[in-house]
Design a protein around this motif. Structure first.
Motif, mmCIF file in Angstrom:
data_model
loop_
_atom_site.group_PDB
_atom_site.id
_atom_site.type_symbol
_atom_site.label_atom_id
_atom_site.label_comp_id
_atom_site.label_asym_id
_atom_site.label_seq_id
_atom_site.Cartn_x
_atom_site.Cartn_y
_atom_site.Cartn_z
ATOM 1 N N LEU A 99 13.915 15.798 25.421
ATOM 2 C CA LEU A 99 14.524 14.468 25.338
ATOM 3 C C LEU A 99 15.825 14.552 24.544
ATOM 4 O O LEU A 99 16.844 13.982 24.940
ATOM 5 C CB LEU A 99 13.542 13.480 24.698
ATOM 6 C CG LEU A 99 14.070 12.074 24.393
ATOM 7 C CD1 LEU A 99 14.667 11.408 25.626
ATOM 8 C CD2 LEU A 99 12.957 11.204 23.814
ATOM 9 N N ARG A 149 19.487 13.815 25.862
ATOM 10 C CA ARG A 149 20.355 12.860 25.143
ATOM 11 C C ARG A 149 21.734 13.493 24.909
ATOM 12 O O ARG A 149 22.767 12.815 25.038
ATOM 13 C CB ARG A 149 19.728 12.481 23.797
ATOM 14 C CG ARG A 149 18.559 11.528 23.930
ATOM 15 C CD ARG A 149 17.772 11.437 22.631
ATOM 16 N NE ARG A 149 16.791 10.363 22.670
ATOM 17 C CZ ARG A 149 15.783 10.234 21.821
ATOM 18 N NH1 ARG A 149 15.606 11.113 20.853
ATOM 19 N NH2 ARG A 149 14.943 9.224 21.939
ATOM 20 N N SER A 193 9.462 2.622 20.256
ATOM 21 C CA SER A 193 10.156 3.900 20.413
ATOM 22 C C SER A 193 10.324 4.218 21.893
ATOM 23 O O SER A 193 9.695 3.620 22.764
ATOM 24 C CB SER A 193 9.461 5.011 19.637
ATOM 25 O OG SER A 193 8.197 5.254 20.121
ATOM 26 N N SER A 194 11.219 5.158 22.147
ATOM 27 C CA SER A 194 11.595 5.519 23.525
ATOM 28 C C SER A 194 10.343 5.896 24.318
ATOM 29 O O SER A 194 9.464 6.590 23.808
ATOM 30 C CB SER A 194 12.576 6.673 23.495
ATOM 31 O OG SER A 194 12.013 7.749 22.790
ATOM 32 N N HIS A 254 12.227 18.371 16.136
ATOM 33 C CA HIS A 254 12.438 17.064 16.792
ATOM 34 C C HIS A 254 12.425 16.007 15.693
ATOM 35 O O HIS A 254 11.454 15.274 15.502
ATOM 36 C CB HIS A 254 11.357 16.784 17.838
ATOM 37 C CG HIS A 254 11.451 15.368 18.360
ATOM 38 N ND1 HIS A 254 12.474 14.944 19.165
ATOM 39 C CD2 HIS A 254 10.685 14.276 18.151
ATOM 40 C CE1 HIS A 254 12.333 13.651 19.428
ATOM 41 N NE2 HIS A 254 11.244 13.219 18.818
ATOM 42 N N ILE A 304 14.496 2.561 18.755
ATOM 43 C CA ILE A 304 13.488 1.728 18.067
ATOM 44 C C ILE A 304 14.130 0.415 17.600
ATOM 45 O O ILE A 304 13.566 -0.664 17.767
ATOM 46 C CB ILE A 304 12.848 2.484 16.876
ATOM 47 C CG1 ILE A 304 12.039 3.681 17.384
ATOM 48 C CG2 ILE A 304 11.956 1.554 16.044
ATOM 49 C CD1 ILE A 304 11.470 4.587 16.302
ATOM 50 N N ASN A 323 4.559 12.840 17.549
ATOM 51 C CA ASN A 323 5.208 13.244 16.293
ATOM 52 C C ASN A 323 4.224 13.430 15.145
ATOM 53 O O ASN A 323 3.208 12.735 15.126
ATOM 54 C CB ASN A 323 6.242 12.184 15.906
ATOM 55 C CG ASN A 323 7.493 12.327 16.743
ATOM 56 O OD1 ASN A 323 7.939 13.437 16.964
ATOM 57 N ND2 ASN A 323 8.042 11.216 17.213
ATOM 58 N N GLY A 340 16.645 8.396 18.563
ATOM 59 C CA GLY A 340 15.297 7.827 18.566
ATOM 60 C C GLY A 340 15.236 6.567 17.719
ATOM 61 O O GLY A 340 14.674 5.539 18.132
HETATM 62 O O1 LMR Z 1 9.040 7.902 17.457
HETATM 63 C C1 LMR Z 1 10.115 8.198 16.919
HETATM 64 O O2 LMR Z 1 10.277 8.255 15.675
HETATM 65 C C2 LMR Z 1 11.299 8.525 17.775
HETATM 66 C C3 LMR Z 1 11.010 9.457 18.889
HETATM 67 O O3 LMR Z 1 10.541 10.685 18.447
HETATM 68 C C4 LMR Z 1 12.257 9.634 19.706
HETATM 69 O O4 LMR Z 1 12.913 10.674 19.577
HETATM 70 O O5 LMR Z 1 12.614 8.703 20.439
#
Ligand code: LMR
Ligand code: NAD
Length: 332
Positions: free
Chosen positions: A159, A163, A242-243, A188, A236, A132, A232
């Motif tokens: 992802l 989801r 995080s995932s 994203h 967390i 990210n 996401g």
């Molecule tokens: O790391 C994050 O902020 C979340 C990650 O991008 C996610 O979608 O799980």
């Protein structure tokens, strides 16, 4: 005759997603169970020992498809000859850091790694950015690797797509494999637009539109969208991390479909370089519905966009334009 090994780079390989992803690649989840691979793993010097530990585990797991491992902190060595690059490495946000600080760290990393890939990767290397801000990191990589075709640089929104499939399958109590053709539009981030207007479910009575089966537009236009947008953050909160396994699995889905093709009648979501389709500004990395054939993605054309969707497509495009401007201001 046995296939030649494909070289797959994973950056940030000592991190959480890396740890979930490299065994999937070595098992053939990404490129097929008949495709030998050589893994290239890059991380930064403070993570060198941990990275070596991952290499030791890969050796210990005795994966039949794994024909070699390069574990290094040198970007040039990591990028040399790679056919596929999965860019997971990045700087996470720490306490007290502003969004601009994180952006600044990451765009500098992606600018530098763009050059290493451009100069040393195999011709026609396919790039997937996971770290990210994924869309903007991918855009910076593209801008600073002008000899890599724009079509070869993508970011992960699979992802989010998965989801959305998961949420619909839970709501309708159907198999997730029977749900298809949701769309993630845009960034994203929490501005993304998960769209079910063209999604269908395979039922005993044939393919039926998701809207017809759910019969709850308030849920589809409200809670469903926010759940996918915020998933996401929810992970967390639950894991304090995080995932990772879902991100790694979705990265495999992204590359597998790109390289081996999408099934007939099915599209997937990928962050790709916008050509102005659906009146999304050209020059952003934006998530669209795509089909893939012969190693190339094509944006699905001609889908109807209602007023509700139009606003959401525009909103996430605006956020990406702002991120692009911020990224450039960080680099100047
Ligand atoms: O790391 C994050 O902020 C979340 C990650 O991008 C996610 O979608 O799980
Ligand atoms: N697109 C998506 O769907 C999605 C989903 C989940 C996480 N993410 C993002 O993926 C990234 C990785 O997540 P994680 O949980 O594995 O993080 P992590 O912090 O566990 O791992 C990141 C790794 O990158 C390494 N790294 C830092 N700078 C580097 C550089 N210049 N070159 C190479 N490696 C470098 C770190 O040392 C670390 O090992 C994060 O940016 C996260 O926000 C994206």
């Amino acid at each position: 005759m046995a296939k030649e090994p494909v070289r797959v780079l994973v950056t940030g390989a000592a991190g959480q997603i890396g740890y979930a992803l490299v065994p999937m690649i070595a098992r053939g989840v990404m490129l097929g169970t008949d495709q030998p691979v050589i893994l290239h793993m890059l991380d930064i010097p403070p993570a060198a020992e941990a990275l070596n530990g991952v290499k030791m585990e890969l050796v210990d797991a005795a994966f039949p498809l794994l024909k070699g491992v390069v574990a290094t902190t040198d970007a040039v060595e990591a990028c040399t000859g790679v056919n596929i690059a999965v860019m997971v490495g990045g700087f996470p946000r720490k306490e007290g850091m502003e969004r601009k600080d994180v952006m600044s760290k990451n765009v500098s990393i992606y600018k530098a790694q763009a050059s290493a890939l451009e100069q040393h990767a195999a011709p026609n290397c396919k790039v997937l950015v996971v770290a990210n801000p994924a869309n903007t990191n991918a855009l910076i990589l593209k801008e600073f690797a002008p000899s890599i075709p724009a079509k070869n640089i993508t970011c992960l929104t699979r992802l989010d797509h998965n989801r959305a499939l998961g949420q619909i399958s839970e709501k309708l109590n159907v198999q997730v494999s029977d749900v298809k053709n949701v769309i993630i539009w845009g960034n994203h981030s929490s501005s993304q637009y998960p769209d079910v207007n063209h999604a269908t479910v395979n039922t005993a009575a044939g393919e039926k539109p998701v809207r017809e089966l759910v019969k709850d537009d308030a849920w589809l236009n409200g809670e469903f969208i926010t759940t996918v947008q915020q998933r996401g953050a929810a992970i967390i909160k639950a894991r304090k991390l995080s995932s990772a396994l879902s991100a790694a699995s979705s990265a495999c889905d992204h590359i597998r479909d790109w390289v081996l093709g999408t099934p007939e009648g099915t599209w997937v979501s990928m962050g790709v370089y916008s050509d102005g389709s659906y009146n999304v500004p050209a020059g952003l990395i934006y998530s669209f519905p795509v089909t893939c054939r012969n190693g190339e993605w094509t944006i699905v054309q001609g889908l109807s966009i209602d007023e509700f969707s139009r606003k959401k497509l525009d909103l996430t495009a605006e956020e990406l334009s702002e991120e692009k401007a911020l990224a450039y201001s960080c680099l100047s």
